[in-house]
Scaffold this active site. Sequence first.
Site, short mmCIF file in Angstrom:
data_model
loop_
_atom_site.label_atom_id
_atom_site.label_comp_id
_atom_site.label_asym_id
_atom_site.label_seq_id
_atom_site.Cartn_x
_atom_site.Cartn_y
_atom_site.Cartn_z
N ALA A 79 0.86 -1.19 0.00
CA ALA A 79 0.00 0.00 0.00
C ALA A 79 0.89 1.23 0.00
O ALA A 79 1.85 1.30 0.77
CB ALA A 79 -0.88 0.01 1.24
N LYS A 80 0.57 2.18 -0.85
CA LYS A 80 1.28 3.45 -0.82
C LYS A 80 0.54 4.30 0.23
O LYS A 80 -0.26 5.18 -0.10
CB LYS A 80 1.27 4.08 -2.22
CG LYS A 80 2.39 5.08 -2.42
CD LYS A 80 2.56 5.43 -3.88
CE LYS A 80 3.26 6.76 -4.04
NZ LYS A 80 4.59 6.86 -3.44
N ALA A 81 0.77 3.91 1.49
CA ALA A 81 0.02 4.50 2.60
C ALA A 81 0.83 5.61 3.25
O ALA A 81 2.06 5.49 3.39
CB ALA A 81 -0.31 3.42 3.62
#
Length: 304
Positions: free
Chosen positions: A156-158
Amino acid sequence: MKEVDFIWMDGDFVEWENAKVHILTHALHYGTGVFEGIRAYKTGDSTAVFRLDEHMERFINSAKIINMELDHTKDELIEVIDKLIVKNDLDSCYIRPIAYRGYKKMGVNPLNNPVNISIATWPWGEYLGEGALKNGIDTQTSSWSRHHPNIFPSKAKATGNYLNSVMAKMEAIENGYVESIMLNPQGYVAEGTGENLFMVRNGELFTAPTSDVLEGITRKSIIEIAKDLGYSVKKEPITRDQIYISDEAFFTGTAAEVTPIKSVDRRIISDGKGPVTDEIQNVFLKTVKGKIDKYKKWIHKVKK
Ligand code: PMP
């Protein structure tokens, strides 16, 4: 940064200076957001967004990983991006969608908070400094490890994940380098703070296994380009000392594009840009501008 006229927020085009959030926004306290970084390039009389569909797919997948349901579809968001680029009168620019848990309740549980969504665009030059693409950059191995996938969701590009990158980036700058190379918890090379990494040894390309890194869209493109150019590309564990003795190394990323790595921990890798990096960078920079027929499939032309 270069300001433009509008930022899109939850359905409205808001003036740049009014694009604000409440101080008790959940994501500000707990890192509960996901984002994307996308580039658009000027091509002749139009604007070409590179692999927009894949970026928006990753955006939606990042949201899924952290349990956020977006109330806009991929196609709706793509339409917003088109409109925003036109409204801001941009040709080449960076595009930053973000979805995040907003203001309602405080506490770690985000599930009762709204999911807000916003898209900003602005002009952005060479991410790793002027001349980085041509001359390469000096790097260090970070003392901060890349996160284990059971600690943070690495696919996830969180927003919360990025404190790890921020620590490694600050360490590099404080030590006089441009960028950090981060090792995974087992000690193998993972990636940069906002880039994937390739090394070249004896005419072959190597990059870390996909499980260890953010699934970079530039990385995927470079693997395809390099194979089309006749190079073998291996995804396998890499040690830091393999990079010390590599012939060439480079970072890939939307912001960093293809940036040569000149040195690692003061070991010189190549004098500026090596020939393989040069060839691949050249093809990549033409590709993103829609100049190579074979890769035109990756270009989204902004509807004006
Ligand atoms: N790794 C990390 C940690 C990143 O933040 C990025 C930038 N999104 C990348 C790799 C490169 O990904 P992409 O090529 O999709 O921009």
